[in-house]
Design an enzyme around this catalytic site. Structure first.
Site, PDB file in Angstrom:
ATOM      1  N   HIS A   1      31.363 -56.691  19.196  1.00  0.00           N
ATOM      2  CA  HIS A   1      32.131 -57.933  19.241  1.00  0.00           C
ATOM      3  C   HIS A   1      33.475 -57.749  18.549  1.00  0.00           C
ATOM      4  O   HIS A   1      33.709 -56.745  17.881  1.00  0.00           O
ATOM      5  CB  HIS A   1      31.363 -59.079  18.576  1.00  0.00           C
TER       6      HIS A   1
ATOM      7  N   LYS B   1      34.105 -61.881  14.282  1.00  0.00           N
ATOM      8  CA  LYS B   1      32.723 -62.374  14.286  1.00  0.00           C
ATOM      9  C   LYS B   1      32.096 -62.182  12.918  1.00  0.00           C
ATOM     10  O   LYS B   1      32.170 -61.100  12.326  1.00  0.00           O
ATOM     11  CB  LYS B   1      31.894 -61.672  15.363  1.00  0.00           C
TER      12      LYS B   1
END
EC number: 1.17.1.8
Length: 270
Positions: free
Chosen positions: A158, A162
């Site tokens: 990600h 995040k």
């Protein structure tokens, strides 16, 4: 049900919030009824559509759910675990359905969500992408056939912003695999490896996490044997896939009784 469903978006100025607003404008059966930001935000009063870059939608950003209580049917929340619980409490008190895409809940918070779902309809899903939910079905099938003799590893990547790791989607992948094998994920999960770890325990499920750049979301489950390896992968190139899934969940949830639901139920996959 054919009537349009009015939604509210909390965290309207965030990356996901703006994408949700953009998605709402594209829907035929969804109307953006409210957009909420934190108290003191400089964005209060700005048109939500203008903020999202899709043109005026005649919905001014506000700082209080109480001010817009009569303007929506379903709340959509992709904020933080702590904020989501606060919003869920408000929904329970005001008889509003809620779609939660937030991840990173601890055990106590999950218990709170369960309790609140006895009062109002709740969709809780770590990933609202249709493709990811189909992937989960494929994982169960692959595990039934290959899970007892292959080494199973889950790799996810990600963007740098995040906050939780592994992702909620990766953990859900692990839960599906573990449940299919009759195992407890808490007992068999291995989160990262370092140093001299010894030979791999065949009963474990490994997790590896990448955080870099602007990666929207990539997940792979690897079933590795001697001589062959099966990989089941989903890659998201835009947050719009999650937003569109949330719209689908909101429309479906508006016609449900109190209870805790997931995207498998929304999509009719279970």
């Amino acid at each position: 049900m054919t009537a349009k469903v009015r939604i509210a978006v909390v965290g309207a100025s965030g990356r996901m919030g703006r994408t949700l607003i953009e998605s709402a404008k594209q829907q035929q059966v969804i109307i953006l009824g409210a957009a909420i930001e934190r108290t003191g935000s400089s964005l209060i009063g700005i048109d939500a559509g203008v903020l999202a870059g899709v043109g005026a939608m005649n919905v001014a950003i506000t700082d209080s759910l109480d001010k817009v209580v009569n303007d929506f049917d379903v709340l959509i929340d992709f904020t933080s675990p702590e904020s989501s619980i606060i919003h869920l409490d408000w929904c329970a008190k005001n008889h509003k359905a809620i779609v939660i895409g937030t991840t990173g809940f601890n055990h106590a918070q999950k218990e709170q969500i369960n309790a609140y779902s006895e009062q109002v309809p709740v969709v809780l899903a770590p990933n609202m992408s249709v493709g990811v939910n189909v992937m989960w079905k494929l994982l169960a099938l692959a595990t039934e056939v290959m899970g007892d003799y292959t080494d199973i590893e889950i790799i996810e990547a990600h963007h740098r912003h995040k906050k939780d790791a592994p992702s909620g989607t990766a953990l859900k992948m692990g839960e599906i695999i573990a449940q299919t094998l009759g195992r407890d994920l808490e007992q068999c999960a291995v989160f990262g490896r370092e140093g001299i770890t010894g030979e791999r325990d065949p009963n474990t499920i490994g997790f590896a996490t990448v955080r870099a750049g602007d990666i929207v979301g990539e997940h792979t489950a690897m079933f590795a044997d001697i001589g062959e390896r099966l990989e089941i992968t989903h890659k998201a190139s835009s947050r719009m896939t999650f937003a569109n899934g949330a719209m689908r969940a909101a429309f479906w949830l508006s016609d449900q009784n109190a209870g805790l639901y997931d995207m498998q139920q929304v999509l009719g996959l279970n």
